[in-house]
Design a protein around this motif. Structure first.
Motif: not given
Length: 210
Positions: A206, A170, A173, A202-204, A112-113, A44
C-alpha cells in the motif's frame, strides 16, 4: 538517468511500534518522505513473516539514493531501526537492495500480491552468461503466446552493489504465482546453476498518503 528502486525488509520485534523507539521513528516519517529525490514510497507486511515490514522507495536517480544515506534524518532513523529489529530468527535477517529495474515498480505494487525474488549470485559468476540464460528463459515463456494466469505485471534488474539480481512480479494471488512456477519451471531451470542463495517472499503493498 534511470530510477533506482530501494527494497528494505525489516523483521520487527512484537512491540516495536508501541515502544519509545517506535514512537520516535513515527515522528520522523514526514521528514523521511521529504528526502530530496524520493518519488514514491510503498510499504507492506510479507505474508511469510507478518511481523516484518517491506519498504520500497523509488528514487529519481542513483545519486539521489546515495545522497540520502548522508542525511542526518537517515542516521536518526537507522539508529532507531536498530532498536526495533528482531534478531532472534537468523532466517529472517534484515536486508536492503537498491535496484535499477527495467520497468516501473508502481505497476507491480498495484497487484494484490507481489512476489519479490532476490538472487544472490556467486562472486565468480559470469554475469553475461547469466543474462543470456535469463533472456532465453523469458523469451521461451513469451513464445508460449499467453501470460500465466493471474499475472499482473513484472520487472527485474541488477542491484547497484553486489551481484544481486532482483525479480518482482505482481499476481492476483499467491496461489497464482505458485501455479505459474510449476508451468515455467523447465524454462527457468537453466538459471538455477547461477544462484548462490535466493530469498523469495510475497507482500501486499500500500502507498501511504502523500
Amino acid at each position: 538517468m534511470s530510477l533506482i528502486t530501494e527494497f528494505q525488509w525489516v523483521p520487527f520485534k512484537a512491540d516495536a511500534m508501541s515502544s519509545p523507539a517506535g514512537s520516535e521513528l513515527k515522528k520522523l516519517v514526514p521528514e523521511m518522505r521529504a528526502r530530496p529525490g524520493l518519488l514514491h514510497t510503498f510499504h507492506g507486511a510479507p505474508i511469510e513473516k507478518p511481523q516484518s515490514r517491506e519498504f520500497v522507495h523509488v528514487w529519481e536517480s542513483e545519486s539521489a539514493y546515495r545522497d540520502s544515506k548522508t542525511l542526518p534524518v537517515q542516521a536518526q532513523a537507522s539508529q532507531l531501526f536498530r532498536q526495533l529489529i528482531d534478531t532472534s530468527e537468523t532466517a529472517f535477517a534484515p536486508f536492503r537492495a537498491a535496484v535499477a529495474l527495467d520497468r516501473p515498480f508502481a505497476a507491480v505494487a498495484a497487484a494484490p500480491v507481489v512476489s519479490l525474488a532476490f538472487m544472490m549470485l556467486g562472486a565468480d559468476v559470469d554475469v553475461k552468461a547469466f543474462e543470456a540464460a535469463w533472456t532465453a528463459a523469458t523469451a521461451s515463456v513469451a513464445e508460449s503466446g499467453s501470460k500465466p494466469a493471474g499475472f499482473v505485471a513484472g520487472a527485474s534488474g541488477w542491484a547497484v552493489e553486489g551481484k544481486v539480481f532482483v525479480v518482482v512480479s505482481g499476481w492476483e494471488s499467491v496461489e497464482a504465482n505458485e501455479a505459474a512456477h510449476e508451468t515455467t519451471k523447465a524454462a527457468f531451470g537453466a538459471i538455477r546453476g547461477f544462484e548462490k542463495t535466493v530469498e523469495v517472499h510475497h507482500t501486499s503493498f500500500s502507498a501511504p498518503p502523500q
